[in-house]
Write a protein that holds these residues in place. Sequence first.
Motif, PDB file in Angstrom:
ATOM      1  N   ARG A 113     -30.268 -12.820  -8.163  1.00 30.87           N
ATOM      2  CA  ARG A 113     -30.530 -13.465  -6.887  1.00 30.87           C
ATOM      3  C   ARG A 113     -31.162 -14.834  -7.097  1.00 30.87           C
ATOM      4  NH1 ARG A 113     -33.400  -9.872  -2.441  1.00 30.87           N
ATOM      5  NH2 ARG A 113     -33.092 -11.845  -1.395  1.00 30.87           N
ATOM      6  N   THR A 114     -32.074 -14.975  -8.079  1.00 31.90           N
ATOM      7  CA  THR A 114     -32.698 -16.262  -8.359  1.00 31.90           C
ATOM      8  C   THR A 114     -31.661 -17.282  -8.803  1.00 31.90           C
ATOM      9  OG1 THR A 114     -34.753 -15.150  -8.977  1.00 31.90           O
ATOM     10  CG2 THR A 114     -34.455 -17.416  -9.717  1.00 31.90           C
ATOM     11  N   GLU A 115     -30.752 -16.882  -9.684  1.00 32.38           N
ATOM     12  CA  GLU A 115     -29.715 -17.794 -10.161  1.00 32.38           C
ATOM     13  C   GLU A 115     -28.780 -18.201  -9.027  1.00 32.38           C
ATOM     14  OE1 GLU A 115     -27.777 -15.846 -13.358  1.00 32.38           O
ATOM     15  OE2 GLU A 115     -29.531 -15.874 -14.679  1.00 32.38           O
ATOM     16  N   ALA A 116     -28.407 -17.262  -8.164  1.00 30.79           N
ATOM     17  CA  ALA A 116     -27.518 -17.579  -7.050  1.00 30.79           C
ATOM     18  C   ALA A 116     -28.191 -18.536  -6.078  1.00 30.79           C
ATOM     19  CB  ALA A 116     -27.094 -16.297  -6.334  1.00 30.79           C
ATOM     20  N   THR A 117     -29.466 -18.294  -5.774  1.00 32.79           N
ATOM     21  CA  THR A 117     -30.202 -19.176  -4.870  1.00 32.79           C
ATOM     22  C   THR A 117     -30.351 -20.563  -5.466  1.00 32.79           C
ATOM     23  OG1 THR A 117     -31.436 -17.281  -3.995  1.00 32.79           O
ATOM     24  CG2 THR A 117     -32.361 -19.470  -3.613  1.00 32.79           C
ATOM     25  N   GLN A 118     -30.644 -20.632  -6.747  1.00 34.06           N
ATOM     26  CA  GLN A 118     -30.812 -21.923  -7.423  1.00 34.06           C
ATOM     27  C   GLN A 118     -29.492 -22.695  -7.458  1.00 34.06           C
ATOM     28  OE1 GLN A 118     -31.837 -21.656 -11.571  1.00 34.06           O
ATOM     29  NE2 GLN A 118     -33.082 -23.503 -11.525  1.00 34.06           N
ATOM     30  N   ARG A 119     -28.384 -22.002  -7.731  1.00 36.58           N
ATOM     31  CA  ARG A 119     -27.089 -22.669  -7.779  1.00 36.58           C
ATOM     32  C   ARG A 119     -26.687 -23.184  -6.397  1.00 36.58           C
ATOM     33  NH1 ARG A 119     -24.479 -18.655  -8.959  1.00 36.58           N
ATOM     34  NH2 ARG A 119     -23.463 -18.262  -6.946  1.00 36.58           N
ATOM     35  N   ALA A 120     -26.922 -22.361  -5.369  1.00 34.85           N
ATOM     36  CA  ALA A 120     -26.585 -22.791  -4.005  1.00 34.85           C
ATOM     37  C   ALA A 120     -27.446 -23.975  -3.575  1.00 34.85           C
ATOM     38  CB  ALA A 120     -26.773 -21.623  -3.037  1.00 34.85           C
ATOM     39  N   LEU A 121     -28.716 -23.978  -3.948  1.00 39.40           N
ATOM     40  CA  LEU A 121     -29.597 -25.091  -3.613  1.00 39.40           C
ATOM     41  C   LEU A 121     -29.152 -26.366  -4.325  1.00 39.40           C
ATOM     42  CD1 LEU A 121     -32.150 -25.869  -2.076  1.00 39.40           C
ATOM     43  CD2 LEU A 121     -33.493 -25.231  -4.075  1.00 39.40           C
ATOM     44  N   ALA A 122     -28.673 -26.230  -5.561  1.00 38.18           N
ATOM     45  CA  ALA A 122     -28.183 -27.399  -6.297  1.00 38.18           C
ATOM     46  C   ALA A 122     -26.928 -27.962  -5.642  1.00 38.18           C
ATOM     47  CB  ALA A 122     -27.906 -27.019  -7.746  1.00 38.18           C
ATOM     48  N   THR A 123     -26.054 -27.096  -5.152  1.00 31.06           N
ATOM     49  CA  THR A 123     -24.857 -27.561  -4.455  1.00 31.06           C
ATOM     50  C   THR A 123     -25.231 -28.346  -3.205  1.00 31.06           C
ATOM     51  OG1 THR A 123     -23.587 -25.670  -5.284  1.00 31.06           O
ATOM     52  CG2 THR A 123     -22.716 -26.820  -3.355  1.00 31.06           C
ATOM     53  N   TRP A 124     -26.211 -27.869  -2.458  1.00 33.56           N
ATOM     54  CA  TRP A 124     -26.677 -28.589  -1.275  1.00 33.56           C
ATOM     55  C   TRP A 124     -27.286 -29.932  -1.666  1.00 33.56           C
ATOM     56  CZ3 TRP A 124     -31.940 -29.672  -0.690  1.00 33.56           C
ATOM     57  CH2 TRP A 124     -32.296 -30.294   0.510  1.00 33.56           C
ATOM     58  N   ALA A 125     -28.022 -29.999  -2.768  1.00 32.35           N
ATOM     59  CA  ALA A 125     -28.704 -31.229  -3.175  1.00 32.35           C
ATOM     60  C   ALA A 125     -27.730 -32.313  -3.615  1.00 32.35           C
ATOM     61  CB  ALA A 125     -29.692 -30.926  -4.307  1.00 32.35           C
ATOM     62  N   LEU A 126     -26.507 -31.953  -3.965  1.00 31.86           N
ATOM     63  CA  LEU A 126     -25.540 -32.952  -4.435  1.00 31.86           C
ATOM     64  C   LEU A 126     -25.129 -33.934  -3.345  1.00 31.86           C
ATOM     65  CD1 LEU A 126     -23.277 -30.710  -6.687  1.00 31.86           C
ATOM     66  CD2 LEU A 126     -24.659 -32.654  -7.437  1.00 31.86           C
ATOM     67  N   GLN A 127     -25.464 -33.663  -2.091  1.00 28.08           N
ATOM     68  CA  GLN A 127     -25.156 -34.630  -1.033  1.00 28.08           C
ATOM     69  C   GLN A 127     -26.061 -35.851  -1.113  1.00 28.08           C
ATOM     70  OE1 GLN A 127     -26.439 -33.523   3.058  1.00 28.08           O
ATOM     71  NE2 GLN A 127     -27.424 -31.755   2.088  1.00 28.08           N
ATOM     72  N   PHE A 128     -27.206 -35.731  -1.780  1.00 26.71           N
ATOM     73  CA  PHE A 128     -28.156 -36.837  -1.878  1.00 26.71           C
ATOM     74  C   PHE A 128     -27.954 -37.670  -3.141  1.00 26.71           C
ATOM     75  CE2 PHE A 128     -30.327 -33.439   0.526  1.00 26.71           C
ATOM     76  CZ  PHE A 128     -30.504 -34.101   1.726  1.00 26.71           C
ATOM     77  N   THR A 129     -27.493 -37.052  -4.202  1.00 27.70           N
ATOM     78  CA  THR A 129     -27.317 -37.748  -5.471  1.00 27.70           C
ATOM     79  C   THR A 129     -26.458 -36.906  -6.404  1.00 27.70           C
ATOM     80  OG1 THR A 129     -28.477 -38.529  -7.460  1.00 27.70           O
ATOM     81  CG2 THR A 129     -29.495 -36.728  -6.252  1.00 27.70           C
ATOM     82  N   PRO A 130     -25.656 -37.530  -7.257  1.00 24.37           N
ATOM     83  CA  PRO A 130     -24.914 -36.738  -8.254  1.00 24.37           C
ATOM     84  C   PRO A 130     -25.774 -36.291  -9.423  1.00 24.37           C
ATOM     85  CG  PRO A 130     -24.405 -39.073  -8.476  1.00 24.37           C
ATOM     86  CD  PRO A 130     -25.277 -38.951  -7.256  1.00 24.37           C
ATOM     87  N   ARG A 131     -26.996 -36.783  -9.509  1.00 25.82           N
ATOM     88  CA  ARG A 131     -27.887 -36.430 -10.611  1.00 25.82           C
ATOM     89  C   ARG A 131     -28.791 -35.265 -10.197  1.00 25.82           C
ATOM     90  NH1 ARG A 131     -29.734 -42.092 -13.542  1.00 25.82           N
ATOM     91  NH2 ARG A 131     -27.605 -42.805 -14.022  1.00 25.82           N
ATOM     92  N   VAL A 132     -28.232 -34.080 -10.293  1.00 22.39           N
ATOM     93  CA  VAL A 132     -28.940 -32.851  -9.956  1.00 22.39           C
ATOM     94  C   VAL A 132     -28.917 -31.953 -11.182  1.00 22.39           C
ATOM     95  CG1 VAL A 132     -29.001 -30.811  -8.468  1.00 22.39           C
ATOM     96  CG2 VAL A 132     -28.341 -33.034  -7.519  1.00 22.39           C
TER      97      VAL A 132
END
Length: 432
Positions: free
Chosen positions: A17-36
């Motif tokens: 669950r931690t890995e899935a949440t972290q991966r989904a959060l990283a996908t959302w963060a890519l709208q602000f910058t490609p450096r995630v």
Amino acid sequence: MLWSALLPSPADTTAPRTEATQRALATWALQFTPRVALVDEAVLMEVQASVRLFGGKRALRDRVLGEARELGVAQLAWGPNGLAALALARAGIENGFKRTLDALLDTLPMATLSATHPHRLTLEHIGCRTLGDVRALPRGGIARRFDQHLLKALDQAYGLAPEVHEWVALPEHFEERLELMARVEQAPALLFGARRLLLMLGGWLAARRAGVTAFTLKWAHDAMRSRVAGEGGEITIGTAEPTRDIEHLCRLLAEHLARVVLPAPVGDLVLVATEVRPLHEVSASLLPDAVRQGEKLGLVLERLAARLGPQRVLRPVLREDHRPEWMCHWQPAAQALPRHGAPATGLPQPGFVLPVPLRLLVREHRPLYQGELVLLLGPQRVEGGWWDRVGDEDRNVVRDYWVALSPEAGVVWVFQTRLAESPGWFLHGHFA
């Protein structure tokens, strides 16, 4: 440099669950910058180049903080580098620029830097409690007694050495799963979890410079369900044009969920972007624009169609048919308009057409309507429809249309039937 560290909620205790949440959060963060990047349990993003794009540091911070809270982020921090921002986030300090970096990091607990964890007991035995205590140790002694990783991490956190990260790649397709905190028995209550998934979808769409025209929300019933309930259900929602307006998508989903009845409690949600198309951005003006109020007509029509039903919200669409009664037909407002509209006739057309043509009196072969009509323009021959029959209704017409002038009614549109059992004159429209 401007870095941000996002720490997901500690409610997810299991590794998957931690890995899935972290991966989904990283996908959302890519709208602000490609450096995630994914570092330990956190998501790091470098946003220095994106500050002007999002209206400045304050506007960027407010947007990231507002959406991150809805996505389950427990702590957020800003700093001049990734490891410093991560250490500040673990310590509960958001602003890493209010004092010098050395002064901030020296007071943080030693555990805020991951590189100290393997040597925690040894460092505590020699009296180290903060990062400042570890940094005060002789560098030669740290290198000999511990590994080079600790010394390197300290230098990177304090900005003395460059960081190296592996950037997260944007997925080609969007499909995210969310396990609900409690079992949901009413379909409208699914919107709370679905909104979190839609925020992730919005970030993914923004990173791809695209919009969604259809998405599917799937749900899985609880394992303790009855056999007749089935494993779950799904609902697919389409839009007339590509969009990534999360508020509009949430309203559409809420209208559809209001008509869904769940046969069993729901424990998991899955959101899939079914149809994705490029979205052309509107360039911002250097000059102040007029304030736009209200919603676009298309968004309002989609929400009304979702609430009342697609067959109850209709819009007129022109057909390539020269017969006035069938030149226009009505289709659901949520349905996309034809790519190529019907061509204009180039001939005078009235602003108001009667639902049923009105038969006129004739005197000495001249039609009458509130006085004797004066024929101004015509005839315009309209002939055809022998192929069009609905039940006993024959839609074949042979008419000559005229623009005429009435002494009392003004300019009207009349026609004379040809080759009919009862030829005559009819009023069919008025010119405004």
